[in-house]
Design a protein around this motif. Structure first.
Motif, short mmCIF file in Angstrom:
data_model
loop_
_atom_site.label_atom_id
_atom_site.label_comp_id
_atom_site.label_asym_id
_atom_site.label_seq_id
_atom_site.Cartn_x
_atom_site.Cartn_y
_atom_site.Cartn_z
N ASN A 72 40.90 36.71 36.46
CA ASN A 72 39.67 36.49 37.46
C ASN A 72 38.89 37.80 37.04
O ASN A 72 39.47 38.75 36.86
CB ASN A 72 40.13 36.73 38.95
N TRP A 73 37.51 37.34 37.47
CA TRP A 73 36.56 38.70 37.26
C TRP A 73 36.29 38.75 38.85
O TRP A 73 36.15 37.65 39.43
CB TRP A 73 35.47 38.19 36.57
N ASP A 74 36.49 39.91 39.40
CA ASP A 74 35.84 40.35 40.67
C ASP A 74 34.50 41.14 40.63
O ASP A 74 34.58 42.19 39.86
CB ASP A 74 36.88 40.78 41.36
N ALA A 75 33.68 41.08 41.60
CA ALA A 75 32.51 42.21 41.77
C ALA A 75 33.26 43.41 42.32
O ALA A 75 34.00 43.53 42.99
CB ALA A 75 31.63 41.50 42.44
N THR A 76 32.67 44.53 41.82
CA THR A 76 32.81 45.69 42.30
C THR A 76 31.60 46.58 42.85
O THR A 76 30.70 46.04 42.22
CB THR A 76 33.50 46.47 41.31
N TRP A 77 31.69 47.23 43.76
CA TRP A 77 30.54 48.07 44.39
C TRP A 77 31.10 49.34 44.95
O TRP A 77 32.28 49.55 45.11
CB TRP A 77 30.15 47.11 45.41
#
Length: 224
Positions: free
Chosen positions: A155-160
């Motif tokens: 999976n690709w997950d957004a990071t912030w």
């Protein structure tokens, strides 16, 4: 390992010494969760290392970094588990400044990949865009946005991430930050750094809300 998500956030940070005396954007770096839009001075190297205690386990991270004369910063973070008595993760990160005048601040990009030394296989990678802007002579804002790939879940997950740094004195810097991956609950942290001429000492405390646990860290950085 329960440390994985935190360490991958922490390891996205790049090795940059705090430059309080120069008036440039303050550098978080090292174990701090939110990266800044600066790199190691071109043509120089530095070594950053820290020890963290988390959920009854102790970890040591060693991060050598060097920058080319044309502005590319290369970092090799390695994570050592004291409980397992072995290095458990090795990474490679590349960072460069995209613009020194973007919306009143600086914008950079960092690309990284990680290798699981325990299972001897590729673990994942990330891309991160750090933005830093000096608000006045004391306060600096840092924003992070990017994505992380986890090979085990495919999976690709957004990071912030969001951080503020405050120059308490010419040598002492205070840091407050929060960061997250995907839909996970965020991590909150505070810390302080004392900058000497060629090296820094820093401490940090981070609360991992999703795991209801706290990370305690002490770090040391030296430029050469």
């Amino acid at each position: 390992m329960r440390m994985t998500k935190l360490k991958r956030l922490a390891l996205t940070n790049t090795l940059v010494l705090g430059c309080l005396a120069t008036g440039s954007a303050a550098a978080n770096g090292g174990h701090f969760l939110v990266d800044d839009a600066t790199i190691t001075d071109p043509g120089t190297c530095q070594l950053e290392t820290w020890a963290s205690r988390f959920s009854g386990e102790s970890f040591w991270v060693l991060q050598p970094a060097c920058s080319t004369v044309n502005g590319w910063d290369f970092t090799l973070p390695a994570v050592y588990s004291w409980g397992d008595n072995e290095f458990v993760e090795l990474g490679l990160e590349v960072k460069t400044i995209l613009s020194e005048d973007f919306a009143g601040g600086a914008l950079a990009i960092t690309l990284g990949t990680f290798f699981d030394l325990v299972d001897d296989e590729f673990a994942g990678g990330f891309v991160n865009f750090p933005y830093s802007r000096a608000l006045d002579s004391y306060w600096t804002l840092h924003l992070n946005a990017g994505a992380e790939y986890d090979r085990f879940s495919s999976n690709w997950d957004a990071t912030w991430g969001v951080a503020t740094t405050y120059a308490l004195t010419q040598h002492i810097e205070l840091i407050a930050e929060t960061a997250g991956i995907g839909s996970d609950d965020p991590i909150f942290g505070i810390g302080a750094r004392y900058a000497f001429e060629r090296f820094d000492l820093d401490i940090g405390i981070a609360r991992v809300t999703e795991l209801n646990d706290t990370v305690y860290t002490i770090g040391f950085n030296v430029a050469f």
